[in-house]
Motif scaffolding. Structure first.
Motif, mmCIF file in Angstrom:
data_model
loop_
_atom_site.group_PDB
_atom_site.id
_atom_site.type_symbol
_atom_site.label_atom_id
_atom_site.label_comp_id
_atom_site.label_asym_id
_atom_site.label_seq_id
_atom_site.Cartn_x
_atom_site.Cartn_y
_atom_site.Cartn_z
ATOM 1 N N THR A 36 0.820 -1.213 0.000
ATOM 2 C CA THR A 36 0.000 0.000 0.000
ATOM 3 C C THR A 36 0.854 1.264 0.000
ATOM 4 O O THR A 36 0.347 2.349 -0.278
ATOM 5 C CB THR A 36 -0.931 0.044 1.226
ATOM 6 O OG1 THR A 36 -0.155 -0.121 2.421
ATOM 7 C CG2 THR A 36 -1.990 -1.029 1.139
ATOM 8 N N ALA A 78 -1.693 10.126 -2.129
ATOM 9 C CA ALA A 78 -1.566 9.729 -0.725
ATOM 10 C C ALA A 78 -1.515 10.969 0.161
ATOM 11 O O ALA A 78 -1.194 12.067 -0.300
ATOM 12 C CB ALA A 78 -0.297 8.898 -0.544
ATOM 13 N N HIS A 101 -10.334 -3.125 -1.949
ATOM 14 C CA HIS A 101 -10.641 -1.785 -2.430
ATOM 15 C C HIS A 101 -9.771 -1.448 -3.636
ATOM 16 O O HIS A 101 -8.679 -1.977 -3.796
ATOM 17 C CB HIS A 101 -10.393 -0.746 -1.338
ATOM 18 C CG HIS A 101 -11.113 -1.026 -0.053
ATOM 19 N ND1 HIS A 101 -12.388 -0.573 0.199
ATOM 20 C CD2 HIS A 101 -10.737 -1.730 1.054
ATOM 21 C CE1 HIS A 101 -12.772 -0.964 1.398
ATOM 22 N NE2 HIS A 101 -11.783 -1.678 1.938
ATOM 23 N N GLU A 145 -3.585 7.926 -7.770
ATOM 24 C CA GLU A 145 -3.886 8.077 -6.347
ATOM 25 C C GLU A 145 -3.034 9.202 -5.758
ATOM 26 O O GLU A 145 -1.885 9.382 -6.161
ATOM 27 C CB GLU A 145 -3.580 6.783 -5.591
ATOM 28 C CG GLU A 145 -4.448 5.622 -5.993
ATOM 29 C CD GLU A 145 -3.993 4.314 -5.389
ATOM 30 O OE1 GLU A 145 -4.747 3.347 -5.504
ATOM 31 O OE2 GLU A 145 -2.874 4.246 -4.828
ATOM 32 N N CYS A 151 1.717 3.834 -4.688
ATOM 33 C CA CYS A 151 0.482 4.338 -5.284
ATOM 34 C C CYS A 151 0.284 3.794 -6.695
ATOM 35 O O CYS A 151 1.250 3.534 -7.411
ATOM 36 C CB CYS A 151 0.504 5.866 -5.332
ATOM 37 S SG CYS A 151 0.335 6.651 -3.715
ATOM 38 N N ASN A 152 -0.968 3.644 -7.083
ATOM 39 C CA ASN A 152 -1.313 3.280 -8.447
ATOM 40 C C ASN A 152 -1.363 4.556 -9.281
ATOM 41 O O ASN A 152 -2.324 5.321 -9.204
ATOM 42 C CB ASN A 152 -2.669 2.571 -8.475
ATOM 43 C CG ASN A 152 -3.055 2.111 -9.867
ATOM 44 O OD1 ASN A 152 -2.353 2.393 -10.840
ATOM 45 N ND2 ASN A 152 -4.161 1.400 -9.965
ATOM 46 N N ARG A 153 -0.335 4.766 -10.075
ATOM 47 C CA ARG A 153 -0.250 6.002 -10.841
ATOM 48 C C ARG A 153 -1.084 5.971 -12.120
ATOM 49 O O ARG A 153 -1.112 6.933 -12.881
ATOM 50 C CB ARG A 153 1.231 6.322 -11.137
ATOM 51 C CG ARG A 153 1.949 6.873 -9.914
ATOM 52 C CD ARG A 153 3.443 6.938 -10.085
ATOM 53 N NE ARG A 153 4.092 5.650 -9.933
ATOM 54 C CZ ARG A 153 4.352 5.081 -8.749
ATOM 55 N NH1 ARG A 153 4.015 5.687 -7.631
ATOM 56 N NH2 ARG A 153 4.961 3.914 -8.682
ATOM 57 N N ASN A 182 -7.645 3.289 1.791
ATOM 58 C CA ASN A 182 -8.493 4.254 2.478
ATOM 59 C C ASN A 182 -7.919 4.638 3.839
ATOM 60 O O ASN A 182 -8.614 5.189 4.691
ATOM 61 C CB ASN A 182 -9.935 3.731 2.624
ATOM 62 C CG ASN A 182 -10.010 2.391 3.337
ATOM 63 O OD1 ASN A 182 -9.125 2.024 4.100
ATOM 64 N ND2 ASN A 182 -11.088 1.649 3.072
ATOM 65 N N ILE A 196 -4.337 5.785 -11.843
ATOM 66 C CA ILE A 196 -5.650 6.335 -11.496
ATOM 67 C C ILE A 196 -5.718 7.851 -11.614
ATOM 68 O O ILE A 196 -6.649 8.332 -12.291
ATOM 69 C CB ILE A 196 -6.092 5.827 -10.104
ATOM 70 C CG1 ILE A 196 -6.223 4.295 -10.138
ATOM 71 C CG2 ILE A 196 -7.398 6.469 -9.687
ATOM 72 C CD1 ILE A 196 -6.617 3.676 -8.814
ATOM 73 N N GLN A 228 -5.283 -3.823 -12.386
ATOM 74 C CA GLN A 228 -5.412 -2.877 -11.283
ATOM 75 C C GLN A 228 -4.460 -3.261 -10.143
ATOM 76 O O GLN A 228 -3.706 -4.226 -10.245
ATOM 77 C CB GLN A 228 -6.858 -2.842 -10.781
ATOM 78 C CG GLN A 228 -7.871 -2.429 -11.835
ATOM 79 C CD GLN A 228 -9.269 -2.346 -11.275
ATOM 80 O OE1 GLN A 228 -9.574 -1.545 -10.401
ATOM 81 N NE2 GLN A 228 -10.148 -3.204 -11.778
ATOM 82 N N SER A 267 -8.348 1.484 -4.028
ATOM 83 C CA SER A 267 -7.253 2.297 -3.507
ATOM 84 C C SER A 267 -7.238 2.225 -1.989
ATOM 85 O O SER A 267 -8.254 1.880 -1.367
ATOM 86 C CB SER A 267 -7.414 3.759 -3.937
ATOM 87 O OG SER A 267 -7.356 3.895 -5.337
#
Length: 236
Positions: A117, A128, A189, A126, A120-122, A193, A124, A228, A191
């Motif tokens: 975690t 942080a 999820h 995200e 980050c998923n770049r 939370n 999207i 994903q 992303s």
């Protein structure tokens, strides 16, 4: 069904192997020492150092596999963290992808990468929390394994992408890993939370193994998450 597991002798990898075997999946595990995993039906152990395998050698081990799961990580020792190979996970994922393409299978092969975690998923993208971004920026410079995790996921995102005919992929992001004896309720999820550094949530290793197994066996679950970087938390 045949699945190749990388990092099978690690704390999470062992539980992934057990979850796969419990569902009747044939598991081929690449491990440094044959003694690191007990003998079990449908478990085929391959003694090798994964980073020393060429793509040609990897292609042999991948023959007829429908999926590859990587739970590979760096040993938490000074040598494991700071010595070569610093890009162990990224280099291995790249080798696996080259081997899959070289095999020219008639079906696409699934790759499941265990990530974190803190990455980050770049795609999207995200964003942080600021406090997390500051710490991650330091980890990226000071701790090579974190950068390795980022580069491994980035390779799948940018070099394989969403429309590759030979490879489908996803990166599972557990939060603070913990040990539990049994599978428990968990949530998945798109992303995070929570703040991965200052407010992390628990994710049991056995739940990670269960989710990965569901991804392999349940096509609707796979189609929901492929391409994903799903985040998994234990239910509170």
């Amino acid at each position: 069904m045949k699945v190749l597991v990388i990092g099978a002798s690690g704390a999470t990898g062992r539980l992934v192997v057990d979850q796969l075997l419990s569902r009747g999946i044939e598991v081929h595990a690449i491990i440094r020492s044959l003694d690191s995993l007990a003998e079990k039906p449908n478990l085929y152990k391959i003694q090798a150092s994964v980073h020393d395998l060429s793509s040609k050698e990897m292609a042999i081990h991948l023959k007829d596999c429908e999926a590859v799961i990587s739970c590979l990580g760096h040993n938490l020792t000074f040598k494991g963290i700071f010595a070569q190979p610093r890009l162990l996970v990224k280099d291995t994922i790249e080798c696996i992808c080259s081997a899959i393409k070289a095999n020219k299978a008639t079906h696409s092969v699934k790759i499941i990468l265990m990530n974190t975690t803190g990455n980050c998923n770049r795609d999207i993208p995200e964003i942080a929390p600021l406090s997390q971004r500051i710490v991650i920026a330091l980890l990226r410079v000071l701790l090579p394994p974190h950068l390795d995790n980022e580069k491994a996921a980035d390779f799948l995102r940018t070099q394989i992408g969403q429309n590759d005919n030979a490879i489908e992929w996803l990166a599972v992001r557990p939060d603070a890993l913990c040990n539990e004896n049994d599978v428990s309720a968990y949530n998945v999820h798109v992303s995070p939370n929570r703040n991965a550094i200052f407010n992390s949530g628990a994710t049991s290793r056995i739940n990670v193994g269960n989710f990965m197994t569901e991804l392999i066996l349940n096509q609707s679950t796979w189609l929901k998450w492929k391409g994903q970087m799903p985040v998994i938390y234990n239910n509170p």
